[in-house]
Design a protein around this motif. Structure first.
Motif, short mmCIF file in Angstrom:
data_model
loop_
_atom_site.label_atom_id
_atom_site.label_comp_id
_atom_site.label_asym_id
_atom_site.label_seq_id
_atom_site.Cartn_x
_atom_site.Cartn_y
_atom_site.Cartn_z
N SER A 145 -3.72 -2.42 12.67
CA SER A 145 -3.64 -3.67 11.89
C SER A 145 -2.57 -4.61 12.33
O SER A 145 -1.85 -4.62 13.17
CB SER A 145 -3.40 -3.37 10.41
N LEU A 166 -4.36 7.34 8.48
CA LEU A 166 -3.49 6.30 7.92
C LEU A 166 -2.64 5.67 9.02
O LEU A 166 -2.55 4.43 9.11
CB LEU A 166 -2.60 6.88 6.84
N HIS A 223 0.85 -1.19 0.00
CA HIS A 223 0.00 0.00 0.00
C HIS A 223 0.89 1.25 0.00
O HIS A 223 1.90 1.29 0.69
CB HIS A 223 -0.88 0.01 1.26
N TRP A 227 -2.86 1.84 10.39
CA TRP A 227 -1.66 1.01 10.35
C TRP A 227 -1.37 0.44 11.73
O TRP A 227 -1.08 -0.76 11.87
CB TRP A 227 -0.48 1.83 9.83
#
Length: 70
Positions: A70, A63, A14, A67
Motif C-alpha cells: 500500500s 498483513l 487500522h 501494508w
C-alpha cells in the motif's frame, strides 16, 4: 489500544491482534498466576504449565504484505 491512543493522541487507522504467546517459564510468580488465570478463561483446553504460541503467522504475513503493497 485505547490507553495508548489516549496517552499519545494518535489514533491508528487500522489495528490487528494476531500475535502472542504464553511462556510460563519466563514469568515471575505473580505474572505466572495472573497469566494462568487469563489463559484458563481464554483457552480452557490449554496446558497451563507449557509454553504455547498463539501468533497466527500466516495472518501476520498477509498483513505485512498488504501494508508493504500500500
Amino acid at each position: 489500544m485505547d490507553d495508548f491512543s489516549d496517552a499519545t493522541g494518535w489514533k491508528p487507522g487500522h489495528t490487528e491482534q494476531i500475535a502472542g504467546a504464553y511462556r510460563p517459564h519466563e514469568y515471575d510468580l505473580f505474572r505466572r498466576f495472573v497469566m494462568r488465570r487469563i489463559i484458563a478463561m481464554k483457552d480452557p483446553e490449554a496446558h497451563l504449565d507449557s509454553d504455547k504460541e498463539y501468533t497466527d503467522w500466516a495472518a501476520l504475513d498477509r498483513l505485512v504484505d498488504a501494508w508493504l503493497a500500500s
